[in-house]
Design a protein around this motif. Structure first.
Motif, short mmCIF file in Angstrom:
data_model
loop_
_atom_site.label_atom_id
_atom_site.label_comp_id
_atom_site.label_asym_id
_atom_site.label_seq_id
_atom_site.Cartn_x
_atom_site.Cartn_y
_atom_site.Cartn_z
N TRP A 48 15.39 68.51 39.39
CA TRP A 48 15.45 68.28 40.83
C TRP A 48 16.40 67.14 41.15
O TRP A 48 17.21 67.21 42.07
CB TRP A 48 14.05 67.98 41.36
N PHE A 92 7.87 72.71 43.78
CA PHE A 92 9.13 72.34 44.42
C PHE A 92 8.94 72.15 45.93
O PHE A 92 9.59 71.28 46.53
CB PHE A 92 10.19 73.41 44.14
N THR A 130 17.50 72.61 42.93
CA THR A 130 16.35 72.78 43.81
C THR A 130 15.93 74.24 43.94
O THR A 130 15.10 74.57 44.78
CB THR A 130 16.69 72.22 45.21
N ARG A 142 9.77 68.81 47.91
CA ARG A 142 10.69 68.80 49.05
C ARG A 142 10.06 68.11 50.26
O ARG A 142 10.75 67.47 51.05
CB ARG A 142 11.09 70.24 49.40
N SER A 153 19.99 67.92 41.29
CA SER A 153 20.34 68.84 42.38
C SER A 153 20.00 70.29 42.09
O SER A 153 20.54 71.20 42.74
CB SER A 153 21.83 68.71 42.74
#
Length: 214
Positions: free
Chosen positions: A41, A71, A46, A75, A44
């Motif tokens: 994560w 995730f 994602t 986020r 980058s």
């Protein structure tokens, strides 16, 4: 909907408060892979599907939905994700061990450490090269390795190189020839053991007999 559930929803001030319940803190099949997912994560990555495809070959047996939920939680988090860094002793163990003995997770985490700490690339390269010289008995490569170490800003390895250079011919011979002083050292250690067993209780003649008859 029970009264307890209604009260939980009513008292929740933030989204995180909704996740405190009887399931909080229970072990999950994803726990072992959280540091790797956090690393991905932070680099980058994602895409939950891509991350799930990466950890399945590493032994993950859970579902894609679990990775996607993790995730989503990441986020929505207000604080940036920071995977706990491995201890220096752990990283040193990864570098010193043979690459084939590392699990795929360990190999990927070592790559992540080297990507974030470029200053470790030179010592890692030199350590791996020296290990290959030792295990494959390539003593003829030792002078080349010593020159390469001197060109890098590695004070610790400079000390090792200086010590090897003082007796270079013997070290090269030890790493090239099939003969060694191992048998002699074994006999010396055996004599020392016998001497310690008899210290202060007998003379040289008995020690000589024990060494010859042992």
């Amino acid at each position: 909907m029970t009264y307890r559930t209604v009260k939980l929803l009513a008292d929740a001030a933030t989204l995180e408060d909704l996740f405190h319940g009887q399931w909080q803190g229970r072990p999950s099949v994803l726990d072992e892979y959280r540091p790797y997912l956090d690393d991905r994560w932070n680099l980058s990555c994602t895409n939950a599907w891509k991350a799930w495809e990466e950890i399945v070959p590493l032994g993950y047996t859970g579902s894609y939905q679990r990775v996607r939920a993790y995730f989503c939680t990441t986020r929505l988090a207000t604080d940036p994700v920071t995977a706990p860094p491995p201890a220096p002793r752990t990283v040193a163990g990864w570098i010193l061990r043979h690459p084939d003995s590392l699990s795929e997770v360990e190999q990927l985490r070592l790559k992540a450490v080297l990507a974030r700490c470029p200053e470790l690339e030179a010592p890692t390269r030199q350590v791996c090269s020296f290990a290959q010289i030792l295990t494959e008995r390539q003593g003829q490569r030792l002078p080349e390795w010593l020159d390469a170490v001197r060109q890098d800003d590695l004070p610790g390895l400079h000390t090792l190189a200086a010590g090897i250079d003082r007796d270079r011919d013997a070290v090269v011979a030890g790493l090239t020839l099939r003969w060694s002083s191992g048998v002699v050292e074994g006999h010396v250690n055996r004599i020392k053991m016998l001497k310690r067993q008899m210290f202060g209780r007998t003379d040289f003649d008995l020690l000589r007999k024990r060494v010859l008859l042992a």
